[in-house]
Design an enzyme around this catalytic site. Structure first.
Site, short mmCIF file in Angstrom:
data_model
loop_
_atom_site.label_atom_id
_atom_site.label_comp_id
_atom_site.label_asym_id
_atom_site.label_seq_id
_atom_site.Cartn_x
_atom_site.Cartn_y
_atom_site.Cartn_z
N LYS A 1 0.84 -1.20 0.00
CA LYS A 1 0.00 0.00 0.00
C LYS A 1 0.88 1.25 0.00
CE LYS A 1 -3.99 -1.71 2.64
NZ LYS A 1 -5.01 -1.50 1.62
N ARG B 1 -10.74 -11.06 1.80
CA ARG B 1 -11.67 -12.02 1.20
C ARG B 1 -11.04 -13.42 1.14
NH1 ARG B 1 -11.86 -8.45 -4.14
NH2 ARG B 1 -11.58 -6.89 -2.52
#
Ligand code: BES
Ligand code: ZN
Ligand code: ZN
Length: 504
Positions: free
Chosen positions: A287, A361
């Protein structure tokens, strides 16, 4: 719970008194609807003549007129203070406004260094809202607004402040309902604060191991059975998705299982699944700087599940509830998963990893499969899943995803009634193409270049949740408190109120 954390102690005390009883408190809270006359409130007769004059003067000078959110603080001539609090138009008075009012009074009391307040509860009654619900909402939100995260401060006592005694003046005929409502609100408010504590602890400290340890402590205090699966057991069970994400970190993964049986064991349970990424660097798809800053809170879905189970057990609700929290740290270590890797999940389906930052997820896939062991009545997962959901809905609502229309409608009202607001996004079957894999069975990001990312995330999860009724809450947007909510900065504890309300 660490003694430095707020944990399970109820710090704010609610005292319920007869309206006619004289009360001594540091502040008298006078609430007014818009355009209400100064002398028309029940507490008016409790004011001395000189204080009445003061209040009348403020009204005459239009320094206060009962507008929603308005607060005016006066010194009482005898002792203590008076808070004039505006409720807005009477016909617009509702639970949403009550929540903000309860928090505002508490935060003003904090900044005014007032340790005890009293107000006439009866004034808040309108026919639309049940008394017990009013009392619950008031105490719950006052407790939430009283919270400060002082864990890392040297002088904690100086930092805390807040209300010690919240006195509610009532008509005796409402005593049973008000007492019961206040109690429920306190338990849920404290549980929410406990989840905030877990989320506010820095990433360096809050590892999967510590999260698991906290779950054990919380479970012990509330009477919930907790089992922790370590890396060895996770490997033995073949939870390849969780292992894939965990491999980039020196911290070992944990799979937290909490079980509360408040009803006959044969009754199908609710299963709550919470994302427990204790720090999300993005992995090899690292990130950028600003995006990483809040990623110690990427376990807030897991914290919400832990604290919701604690509240449900303390309230002795007659239901069965299971909490599952897959917990990992998403790091770009040399053993970590790579873009292009294909992981074999517990379900047998293979997951093609196109982006290591879509890790939530991936770990949830194994937890959703594991949930099937319980033959649940309903599975709800709570996850800080996508920045895209934050783009879509901002910070005031979580995304709600379910293929079941009836369930969707029910959960929307759970959101409205709990204060953890949710808003639906589509789950049409056309979207399933987004996550069909090229080399694996499913891929972990959508095909639309980031557009509709919250929906692709939900569609991915749905591939692992087809056997039982299921809904997904993407809480990335409201994971932190915002200006105007009258809550201290940091984690919001979102999800606790929702999950408890759901089973109630
Ligand atoms: N934990 C993040 C999502 C997030 C972002 C939570 C901001 C709270 C605030 C999640 O793991 C993530 O990185 N998602 C990616 C998915 C993408 C790579 C498909 C995202 O949203 O950018
Ligand atoms: Zn991520
Ligand atoms: Zn994440």
């Amino acid at each position: 719970m660490d003694s430095r954390l707020r944990g399970n102690d109820v710090l704010m005390k609610f005292i319920i008194q007869n309206l006619k009883q004289k009360s001594t408190a540091d502040a008298m809270v006078l609430v007014y609807f818009a355009k209400q006359k100064s002398a028309s409130i029940p507490l008016w007769s409790a004011l001395r003549a000189a204080d009445k004059k003061q209040v009348e003067k403020v009204f005459r000078a239009k320094e206060f007129s009962g507008k929603e959110g308005e607060v005016k603080v006066l010194w009482r001539l005898s002792r203590g203070k008076i808070f004039l609090v505006g409720l807005g138009e009477k016909d617009k008075w509702n639970l949403r406004r009550l929540r903000l009012m309860a928090r505002k009074i508490t935060s003003v009391a904090k900044s005014e260094k007032v340790g005890s307040v009293y107000m006439a509860f009866e004034q808040l009654l309108i026919s639309k809202i049940e008394i017990i619900k009013l009392a619950q909402t008031l105490s719950e939100n006052a407790v939430m607004a009283d919270y400060n995260f002082t864990y890392y401060k040297q002088n904690q006592d100086e930092e805390v402040g807040g209300i010690k005694n919240f006195i509610l003046l009532i008509d005796v005929k409402h005593k049973v309902e008000v007492t019961a409502g206040v109690k429920v609100g306190q338990v849920i408010g404290e549980a929410t604060n406990q989840a905030r504590d877990l989320g506010n602890i820095s990433g360096g400290e809050m590892t999967p191991t510590l999260l698991a340890q906290k779950a054990v402590e919380v479970g012990k205090a509330a009477g919930v059975k907790v089992e922790i699966l370590d890396k060895k057991k996770i490997t033995k069970l073949k939870m390849g998705a969780i292992l894939g994400v965990a491999n980039g970190s020196a911290e070992e993964p944990k799979f937290i299982i909490m079980e509360y049986y408040g009803a006959d064991k044969k009754q199908a349970p609710y299963v709550f699944v919470g994302k427990g990424v204790t720090f999300d660097t993005g992995g090899l798809n690292l990130k950028p700087d600003k995006s990483m800053l809040d990623m110690h809170m990427d376990m807030l879905g897991g914290a919400a599940v832990i604290s919701a189970l604690s509240a449900i057990a303390k309230l002795k609700l007659p239901v069965n509830v299971i909490g599952l929290i897959p917990s990992v740290e998403n790091m770009p270590g040399s053993a970590g998963y790579r873009p292009g890797d294909v992981l074999k999940s517990l379900s047998g389906k293979t997951i093609e990893v196109l982006n290591t930052d879509a890790e939530g997820r991936v770990i949830l896939a194994d937890a959703l499969t594991y949930a099937e062991n319980y033959k649940p009545k309903l599975i709800i997962d709570v996850a800080t899943l996508t920045g895209a959901c934050m783009v879509a809905l901002g910070a005031r609502a979580s995304g709600l995803f379910t293929p079941d229309k009836n369930l969707q409608t029910k959960l929307e009202s759970v959101g409205e009634n709990s204060g953890d607001y949710v808003w639906p996004l589509p789950m049409w079957e056309e979207y399933e193409d987004e996550v069909k894999g090229t080399f694996g069975d499913v891929q972990n990001v959508g095909k639309s270049g980031g557009y509709g990312g919250a929906i692709s995330g939900a569609m991915f999860l749905y591939q692992f949740a087809k056997k039982y009724p299921w809904a997904h809450l993407d809480i990335a947007g409201p994971m932190k408190t915002i200006e105007g909510e009258h809550l201290s900065k940091g984690a919001s504890g979102l999800g606790v109120r929702f999950l408890v309300e759901l089973v109630r």
